[in-house]
Structure formats: structure tokens, C-alpha cells
Design a protein around this motif. Structure first.
Motif, PDB file in Angstrom:
ATOM      1  N   PRO A   1       0.925  -1.489  -0.077  1.00 55.34           N
ATOM      2  CA  PRO A   1       0.019   0.027  -0.119  1.00 55.34           C
ATOM      3  C   PRO A   1       0.714   1.343  -0.211  1.00 55.34           C
ATOM      4  N   SER A   2       1.946   1.274   0.785  1.00 57.69           N
ATOM      5  CA  SER A   2       2.901   2.488   0.868  1.00 57.69           C
ATOM      6  C   SER A   2       3.445   2.586  -0.406  1.00 57.69           C
ATOM      7  N   GLU A   3       3.829   1.549  -1.032  1.00 62.05           N
ATOM      8  CA  GLU A   3       4.526   2.021  -2.426  1.00 62.05           C
ATOM      9  C   GLU A   3       3.554   2.209  -3.479  1.00 62.05           C
ATOM     10  N   SER A   4       2.383   1.877  -3.568  1.00 60.30           N
ATOM     11  CA  SER A   4       1.291   2.449  -4.429  1.00 60.30           C
ATOM     12  C   SER A   4       1.087   3.686  -4.279  1.00 60.30           C
ATOM     13  N   PHE A   5       0.632   4.024  -2.664  1.00 63.97           N
ATOM     14  CA  PHE A   5       0.478   5.419  -2.615  1.00 63.97           C
ATOM     15  C   PHE A   5       1.683   6.530  -3.028  1.00 63.97           C
ATOM     16  N   GLU A   6       2.937   5.790  -2.755  1.00 66.57           N
ATOM     17  CA  GLU A   6       3.890   6.859  -3.257  1.00 66.57           C
ATOM     18  C   GLU A   6       4.032   7.051  -4.714  1.00 66.57           C
ATOM     19  N   PHE A   7       3.857   5.779  -5.576  1.00 62.95           N
ATOM     20  CA  PHE A   7       3.803   5.953  -6.860  1.00 62.95           C
ATOM     21  C   PHE A   7       2.746   7.008  -7.460  1.00 62.95           C
ATOM     22  N   CYS A   8       1.394   7.046  -6.741  1.00 64.90           N
ATOM     23  CA  CYS A   8       0.439   7.909  -7.339  1.00 64.90           C
ATOM     24  C   CYS A   8       0.809   9.591  -6.776  1.00 64.90           C
ATOM     25  N   ARG A   9       1.401   9.644  -5.653  1.00 65.17           N
ATOM     26  CA  ARG A   9       1.870  11.005  -5.153  1.00 65.17           C
ATOM     27  C   ARG A   9       3.099  11.477  -6.140  1.00 65.17           C
TER      28      ARG A   9
ATOM     29  N   SER B   1      -0.550  13.068  -8.493  1.00 61.95           N
ATOM     30  CA  SER B   1      -0.845  14.345  -7.771  1.00 61.95           C
ATOM     31  C   SER B   1      -0.426  14.002  -6.336  1.00 61.95           C
ATOM     32  N   ARG B   2      -0.371  15.072  -5.791  1.00 61.36           N
ATOM     33  CA  ARG B   2      -0.101  15.181  -4.378  1.00 61.36           C
ATOM     34  C   ARG B   2      -1.305  14.899  -3.330  1.00 61.36           C
ATOM     35  N   PHE B   3      -2.538  14.832  -4.120  1.00 59.90           N
ATOM     36  CA  PHE B   3      -3.768  14.605  -3.528  1.00 59.90           C
ATOM     37  C   PHE B   3      -4.206  13.367  -3.681  1.00 59.90           C
ATOM     38  N   VAL B   4      -3.793  12.371  -2.571  1.00 59.57           N
ATOM     39  CA  VAL B   4      -3.771  10.982  -2.859  1.00 59.57           C
ATOM     40  C   VAL B   4      -4.605  10.707  -1.288  1.00 59.57           C
ATOM     41  N   VAL B   5      -5.389   9.466  -1.284  1.00 68.08           N
ATOM     42  CA  VAL B   5      -6.101   9.098  -0.210  1.00 68.08           C
ATOM     43  C   VAL B   5      -5.845   7.460  -0.367  1.00 68.08           C
ATOM     44  N   LEU B   6      -5.509   6.705   0.817  1.00 66.56           N
ATOM     45  CA  LEU B   6      -5.457   5.474   0.826  1.00 66.56           C
ATOM     46  C   LEU B   6      -6.491   4.722   1.727  1.00 66.56           C
ATOM     47  N   ARG B   7      -7.444   3.864   0.933  1.00 65.16           N
ATOM     48  CA  ARG B   7      -8.397   3.105   1.973  1.00 65.16           C
ATOM     49  C   ARG B   7      -7.806   1.860   2.228  1.00 65.16           C
ATOM     50  N   HIS B   8      -7.598   1.323   3.451  1.00 63.52           N
ATOM     51  CA  HIS B   8      -7.065   0.157   3.817  1.00 63.52           C
ATOM     52  C   HIS B   8      -8.000  -0.361   4.970  1.00 63.52           C
TER      53      HIS B   8
ATOM     54  N   TYR C   1     -11.316  -1.498   5.262  1.00 63.74           N
ATOM     55  CA  TYR C   1     -12.931  -2.384   4.800  1.00 63.74           C
ATOM     56  C   TYR C   1     -12.257  -3.592   4.872  1.00 63.74           C
ATOM     57  N   PRO C   2     -13.140  -4.707   5.176  1.00 65.69           N
ATOM     58  CA  PRO C   2     -12.762  -6.254   5.433  1.00 65.69           C
ATOM     59  C   PRO C   2     -12.640  -6.807   4.110  1.00 65.69           C
ATOM     60  N   LEU C   3     -11.661  -6.757   3.515  1.00 68.10           N
ATOM     61  CA  LEU C   3     -11.220  -7.606   2.375  1.00 68.10           C
ATOM     62  C   LEU C   3      -9.613  -7.430   2.284  1.00 68.10           C
ATOM     63  N   HIS C   4      -9.003  -8.338   1.786  1.00 72.41           N
ATOM     64  CA  HIS C   4      -7.530  -8.310   1.713  1.00 72.41           C
ATOM     65  C   HIS C   4      -7.193  -7.589   0.570  1.00 72.41           C
ATOM     66  N   GLU C   5      -7.455  -6.381   0.712  1.00 76.62           N
ATOM     67  CA  GLU C   5      -6.957  -5.206  -0.392  1.00 76.62           C
ATOM     68  C   GLU C   5      -7.027  -3.971   0.061  1.00 76.62           C
ATOM     69  N   TYR C   6      -6.740  -2.896  -0.937  1.00 74.66           N
ATOM     70  CA  TYR C   6      -6.997  -1.486  -0.506  1.00 74.66           C
ATOM     71  C   TYR C   6      -7.333  -0.723  -1.662  1.00 74.66           C
ATOM     72  N   THR C   7      -7.775   0.408  -1.637  1.00 74.49           N
ATOM     73  CA  THR C   7      -8.258   1.469  -2.592  1.00 74.49           C
ATOM     74  C   THR C   7      -7.467   2.835  -2.482  1.00 74.49           C
ATOM     75  N   LEU C   8      -7.369   3.173  -3.797  1.00 78.15           N
ATOM     76  CA  LEU C   8      -6.604   4.522  -3.729  1.00 78.15           C
ATOM     77  C   LEU C   8      -7.474   5.387  -4.506  1.00 78.15           C
ATOM     78  N   TYR C   9      -7.633   6.934  -3.919  1.00 77.21           N
ATOM     79  CA  TYR C   9      -8.384   7.702  -4.592  1.00 77.21           C
ATOM     80  C   TYR C   9      -7.259   8.851  -5.016  1.00 77.21           C
ATOM     81  N   VAL C  10      -7.164   9.508  -6.325  1.00 74.92           N
ATOM     82  CA  VAL C  10      -6.357  10.411  -6.571  1.00 74.92           C
ATOM     83  C   VAL C  10      -6.893  11.526  -7.176  1.00 74.92           C
ATOM     84  N   TYR C  11      -6.669  12.697  -6.816  1.00 67.61           N
ATOM     85  CA  TYR C  11      -7.343  13.734  -7.052  1.00 67.61           C
ATOM     86  C   TYR C  11      -6.756  14.761  -7.886  1.00 67.61           C
ATOM     87  N   ARG C  12      -7.315  15.577  -8.796  1.00 64.78           N
ATOM     88  CA  ARG C  12      -6.651  16.846  -9.377  1.00 64.78           C
ATOM     89  C   ARG C  12      -6.208  17.702  -8.489  1.00 64.78           C
TER      90      ARG C  12
END
Length: 218
Positions: A181-189, A193-200, A202-213
């Protein structure tokens, strides 16, 4: 399928195998959650809910990459989310299934890696496309993920959202792609964009990234 542009570094064979894998699931199970290779409808809907929390989608154009049979459109309608939806998929069979379920909606067979896209949707999302790597683990799959995310970003005016399997697990399935998750976050940032949200959260073995303009309004 036409090979991707050589500058992407993504092998055409990877995409052909991916299409074959999902089309086999569709033949076996039909245009259902299992036919999209999800465990069940409940987990599929949970992923949709998290993706759709990227921002207020009402009145916005929303494009789904790897749309499968168009189940996200079902979710939007069931939840009363008035987004202007369209979808695309690498697989002609998936597009046919989606059009059969939703003949009024816009679905297209499309390979983003063959395009030089420009912003034409408010929000672009992707659910599950990056989970099953088959025999392409490591750098080949990482390139596929990163190049696809770059193309999604180029299409979006407001934001993108996508999910990945988390490497914070104690058991792994060989054909799945697990990432940091941290490496994916850093790739997006770093690249988007510097506006990135990491969602970890919720009860699944995954995460979601939001990236904003721009800075998201909460």
C-alpha cells in the motif's frame, strides 16, 4: 488483439492471457459476480461502495475501466447514485455481455495502453482488474498496473479510484498480485498528484486508492 505500443513495456501476451482467463469465467458462470471472478455479490458490492466514495458522483461522468458485464451500473442505480456511466473492457465477450444486460448504456471494447488519452470523464474507476496476474508476477504486472493507472489519470478531470490486493496478508494465492500500500501510494503521489487518499479500512484483503486533481472536499 493488437500488441500494445512498445513504449509501454507491457507484453501483448499478458493482455491476451488476461482476456482468455476472464472469458473462460464468463462462459462457465455467465454474467454474474462469479463470472467476473468475484467470490460473491457481497464482496463485489463492498468494492463498488468503496470506489464510489471517491467523491460525490451525482451529475458527474463516470467511466469504468475493466467494466466486465456492467455490474457497477447496477450498483449505481440500486443506490440512487445519478452518475453518467460508461464502461470499457479489453474483452469483446465482456462488452457483449454488458450490452446485453444494459442495452441503453455505453460500453466499448478498448485497450487504454494503445491510446494517448486526454481528459474526457470526471471520474475514472477500476475494480479488480489488477488482482489476477496469472503467470506475470513481478515487474511485468507492475508495469501493466502502472501504465493502466497513468492512462486512467490522463482520462480523468476530477479523480480516479482503483483497488489492489494488499501484501499485508498471511496467506497468498499464487495467481494473484499483492502489492505494498505504501509503495502504491508513493507511486500516485510521485507521478500523478499530491492529493492521494489510501483506503485500507474495509474487511477485504485489499486497499483502494483515490487520486484527485485538486484537494478533495470532505
Amino acid at each position: 488483439m493488437t500488441p500494445p505500443h512498445p513504449d509501454t513495456g507491457v507484453a501483448a501476451e499478458l493482455e491476451r492471457e488476461l482476456v482468455a482467463y476472464y472469458e473462460a469465467k464468463l462462459r462457465d458462470h455467465g454474467p454474474t459476480a462469479r463470472g467476473m471472478d468475484w467470490k460473491d455479490e457481497a464482496s463485489q458490492r463492498l468494492r463498488f461502495r468503496v470506489l464510489c466514495e471517491v467523491c460525490d458522483l451525482a451529475g458527474r461522468s463516470l467511466h469504468e475501466v475493466g467494466a466486465g458485464a456492467g455490474h457497477l451500473l447496477d450498483y449505481l442505480r440500486q443506490e440512487g447514485i445519478a452518475a453518467e456511466y460508461s464502461g470499457s473492457d479489453l474483452s469483446a465477450a465482456m462488452v457483449e455481455a454488458a450490452r446485453g444486460r444494459h442495452p441503453e448504456a455505453r460500453f466499448a471494447q478498448r485497450d487504454l495502453l494503445l491510446e494517448t488519452p486526454s481528459p474526457c470523464y470526471d471520474v475514472v474507476v477500476c475494480s479488480g482488474l489488477f488482482h489476477v496476474c496469472l503467470g506475470h508476477a513481478g515487474d511485468p504486472w507492475r508495469r501493466f498496473v502502472e501504465e493502466t493507472v497513468r492512462r486512467m489519470w490522463a482520462l480523468a478531470r476530477v479523480a480516479i479510484a482503483f483497488n489492489l490486493m494488499s501484501d499485508r496478508v498471511d496467506y497468498r494465492v499464487p495467481q494473484l498480485h499483492y502489492s505494498s500500500p505504501s509503495e502504491s501510494f508513493e507511486f500516485c503521489r510521485r507521478e500523478l498528484s499530491r492529493f492521494v487518499v489510501l483506503r485500507h479500512d474495509y474487511p477485504l484483503h485489499e486497499y483502494t486508492l483515490y487520486v484527485y486533481r485538486d484537494a478533495p472536499v470532505r
